[in-house]
Scaffold this motif. Structure first.
Motif: not given
Lengths: 263, 327, 297
Positions: A46, A52, A233
């Motif tokens: 991530v 992101f 997330l």
């Protein structure tokens, strides 16, 4: 008496289970990316994703602007209505409740129809315009919370007496607001700000319909394409929300109070 | 005659803090009893143990010979009036008064008759349909009294019922409470920290201090023959007399000192007036007698002007009025 | 110096200048409300009653009465209703437990803080968390199957269905109930319970005649808030089910994205229908609460 306590514990434990299990399951799931052992690979994946960083930054910036605009819209209005135009208060309360009654999806649909590229204020005609519209949409979304926070803040410090005291001491209107009112309701404003931030940061509907690269639409994109990153997330989002709420709690301890009349 | 309300070796501790330290008393049916003392003396805790909201650490509570100690509050058949009225805000005055009757299963028409009777008793006839918020504090507290006595409880408990009211209403309502209590002959336990209130209303007063009973007796006994220094100081005003003249632990009430000799006075003191307080019917003088402050109450008189600050005066008192304070 | 003069001039001119000052302060708020709340809403209401040529028509409203759209409204109402009612009941039970159940003091502030977080932990991340928990490969699903031998998917459960979505929505509905009802429960005075007890009432009778009637308006208000909250939600449903679940928000979302209904007027009618339903929920609340609150100022 004994049985009361038994039921209370039972309700509490069942309730806690419902709220803790999904968090635990999600956390466990987020660690399973590497076969056969737990790892933070999903988090690494991530954080190394450039989208992101960019979408998160975008949402943070929009969030900050939302807070600033929200303060300018709400604080002077609440102050003057409380002080000079109390007859406007019910109308204001009604208005600030509307965003809770009219779904965000409906509002954004209205914005798109009303402020399209060929309309009298073509917000969606340019990127900057759309960003402004998104910010304003978020201010609307956060209006009930910002209003309530500021209104509570002003009630607990009894702004009427404070203003009169400042006037007798010779302060002008601007000095009163800047040096007396604002510092005293700072904690309330910040509480509203963090709540706004928590609402805005992962917002999906409006951002996606206005086609802006915000964190919410990014999350949905990841959800459809990846297996473990969404869980990571979700945990990251939970921690961010917790952080924002934690700040409100911490700030609450510094809130000023006068032993004011309870109007 | 056997005692109606009996409390035996009552002890209550919260953790390591013992707030009621072995209290005993017994009262007859129809008596009006006040538990008097400063806040934290344990008087409210005793009342709440009688009501059943607190479980005694040890000891027993009996009414008419029946041991209540282990009954739940809703099985005790007592009436209680609270400091903050505690009327049910969602019920009308009539429904509030009828609540206990309804719980007891009284038919609706009998309930209505009883409510009307109660409203007449408290001087609020025709108020059935009002809601509590539409009434003044004094009216609400009278309704609370009616609600408590409507089911004909064995014992009426009053937990500082007057302290939330204005001074004037406080006096008129206490007289009303006393009149109703006499009328119905209902045994009543009244908790208060206001000594004047307790004196004016009670058959007997229990003066409490730090979890113990300091003295029990009629208002007259308590005021005129205080058993301890604490009772003497808590009930009424008191002047400690100069040790050099009277010996240690001697005191006298302000109203027993006069500025002119009386047939019974046999002692005089000389001092300087340091303060004059005009209280209406009474003028209170503060006199400095060789370093000992003495308060004197004299009646106001239309014709003579009160003494002035700085005047030197002679005080007259009778040695038989001097109290000897114990521990 | 010059200050006294200045003050005097301010004082003398203060009467005419005071009004624009106030208006100026309230102006941004009013402008905002008009631009971002009233105009968009009116535009949709207008749009629902105009055809492509701009003439008045009821065709858009009539167009709502198709099986697909009615089914979408109906399932939305059911999910919102179920999650609001369950959320309110469970939230009430939890709040009563922590406030009046004699649980340790620290527990209460922990629950309140967590509720603040969970009520805002909605949308996409919440969907992810429930997929990780109760999806086909979710931890709870697997543990139930391997440890307890219960295959919830074989016995008819599906996260992407009515009950799945309701269960997910409860994650923000319950905390919202806890947060909004806690002040009302705090407002129940201890003396009311004690007074009821001395008058012979049992715990149940206290709640039946006193406690619950006093809480009822607050419960009802929160209920309508929870209903509107779930009715307008889309992010969670979208992230959970994509466009598979036929709820009204998903339908409208698709319409806005790509004109799925082939008719912008119909889209506006759909939105109008949503406003009518959430407003109705509020009107019902206001009417019932007004009757239940006769005893309030």
């Amino acid at each position: 008496m004994k049985s009361d306590k038994f039921w209370a514990w039972l309700v509490f434990i069942l309730g806690s289970a419902y709220f803790v299990v999904p968090l635990a399951a999600t956390f466990e799931f987020s660690l399973r990316m590497r076969r056969g052992e737990y790892s933070f690979d999903a988090y690494a994946s991530v954080f190394s994703d450039p989208y992101f960083a960019s979408s998160f930054t975008y949402s943070v910036v929009v969030g900050l602007f939302t807070i600033i605009v929200g303060i300018f819209v709400v604080v002077p209005a609440v102050y003057f209505v409380r002080l000079r135009m109390p007859w406007l208060k019910p109308i204001m309360e009604f208005i600030t409740l509307l965003p809770l009654v009219i779904p965000a999806l409906v509002l954004v649909y209205g914005y798109i129809r009303l402020y399209g590229s060929s309309s009298f204020i073509p917000f969606t005609g340019s990127v900057l315009g759309t960003d402004i519209l998104l910010t304003c949409a978020y201010v609307t979304l956060a209006l009930p919370y910002m209003y309530r926070a500021v209104d509570n803040g002003m009630r607990t410090i009894d702004i009427g007496t404070l203003t009169e005291a400042a006037q007798i001491a010779g302060a002008n209107q601007l000095q009163i607001i800047a040096q007396i009112i604002l510092p005293n309701i700072l904690v309330a404003i910040l509480s509203g700000a963090f709540l706004t931030f928590a609402i805005v940061i992962g917002e999906f509907t409006i951002a996606s319909l206005l086609n802006r690269p915000a964190f919410g639409p990014y999350l949905v994109g990841i959800g459809t394409n990846r297996a473990y990153e969404p869980a990571a997330l979700a945990i990251i989002s939970f921690i961010i929300t917790w952080g924002a709420m934690g700040m409100i709690n911490v700030l609450g301890r510094f809130a000023p109070r006068t032993s004011a009349r309870t109007d | 005659m056997a005692a109606f309300l009996e409390v035996q070796n009552l002890v209550k501790s919260f953790g390591t803090n013992t707030v009621v330290k072995g209290v005993n008393f017994a009262f007859d049916k129809g008596e009006f009893i006040s538990l008097l003392g400063p806040s934290g003396c344990g008087k409210t805790t005793i009342l709440r143990m009688i009501a059943g909201f607190e479980r005694p650490t040890s000891g027993a509570i009996r009414i008419d010979g029946e041991d209540l100690t282990h009954l739940k509050p809703n099985q005790r058949k007592l009436g209680m009036v609270f400091q903050a009225y505690a009327l049910f805000p969602n019920l009308t005055v009539g429904d509030n008064i009828a609540f206990g009757l309804k719980i007891a299963g009284m038919p609706a028409d009998q309930r209505r008759a009883r409510v009307e009777e109660m409203l007449r008793l408290i001087g609020l006839p025709g108020f059935e349909k009002r809601y509590p918020y539409e009434m003044s504090g004094g009216q609400q507290q009278r309704v609370a009294l009616a609600r408590a006595i409507a089911p004909k409880p064995r014992l009426l408990l009053l937990d500082e019922p007057l302290s939330a009211l204005d001074a004037k209403i406080r006096v008129s309502l206490r007289e009303e409470i006393r009149a109703i209590q006499r009328d119905l002959g209902i045994t009543t336990v009244f908790v208060t920290h206001d000594q004047e209130e307790a004196m004016s209303i009670s058959d007997r007063i229990v003066v409490m201090n730090a979890g113990n009973i300091d003295q029990m007796g009629s208002p007259h006994e308590i005021y005129n023959r205080p058993a301890t220094r604490f009772v003497a100081g808590f009930v009424g005003q008191l002047n400690t007399l100069p040790e050099a003249t009277f010996g240690p632990n001697r005191a006298i009430r302000p109203e027993l000192i006069s500025l002119a000799p009386r047939p019974d006075t046999d002692t005089t003191l000389t001092g300087t007036i340091s303060d004059v307080g005009f209280l209406g019917s009474v003028v209170r003088l503060r006199v400095d007698v060789a370093g000992t402050p003495i308060n004197i109450d004299t009646f106001n008189s239309h014709s003579t002007t009160p003494p002035q600050r700085g005047d030197t005066i002679t005080l007259h008192l009778a040695t038989k009025d001097v109290l000897t304070l114990g521990a | 110096m010059g200050q006294p003069a200045q003050r005097q001039s301010m004082a003398s001119s203060s009467t005419p200048r005071r009004i624009p000052w106030d208006a100026l302060a309230v102006f941004p708020f009013i402008l905002f409300a008009v631009m971002f709340l009233f105009l968009p809403t009116f535009s949709l209401i207008g749009g629902a009653f105009t055809d492509r040529a701009g003439n008045f028509t009821l065709d858009n409203i009539a167009g709502l009465f198709t099986d697909q759209i009615m089914a979408a409204y109906w399932i939305s109402i059911r999910i919102s209703g179920a999650s609001a009612i369950l959320g309110a009941l469970i939230g009430l039970a939890i709040t009563l437990a922590i406030i009046r159940g004699k649980l340790p003091q620290g527990l209460r502030s922990a629950v309140m803080t967590f509720s603040g977080v969970a009520s805002n932990f909605a949308g996409v991340p919440l969907a992810f968390a429930f997929i990780a928990t109760l999806g086909r490969l979710g931890l709870a699903t697997i543990i139930l199957k391997t440890v307890f031998g219960i295959d919830i998917y074989r016995s008819g459960f599906n996260l992407f269905s009515f009950w799945g979505l309701t269960l997910t929505y409860l994650y923000f509905q319950i905390p919202l109930m806890v947060l909004t009802i806690a002040p009302a429960i705090d407002g129940l005075k201890k003396e009311w319970n004690e007074a009821a007890q001395t008058l012979g009432a049992s715990t149940w009778q206290f709640w039946r005649y006193i406690g619950f009637p006093i809480l009822w308006p607050s419960v009802l208000g929160t209920l309508s808030l929870l209903f509107a909250n779930a009715f307008g939600a889309i992010a969670t449903a979208w992230a959970l089910t994509g466009s598979n679940l036929n709820i009204v928000t998903v339908l409208l979302y698709n319409q806005i994205r790509g004109d799925a209904l082939q008719n912008p007027g119909l889209g506006a009618a759909l939105a109008l229908g949503m406003i009518v339903i959430t407003s109705l929920a509020n009107v019902i609340y206001l009417v019932v609460a007004a009757r239940a609150e006769r005893w309030m100022k």
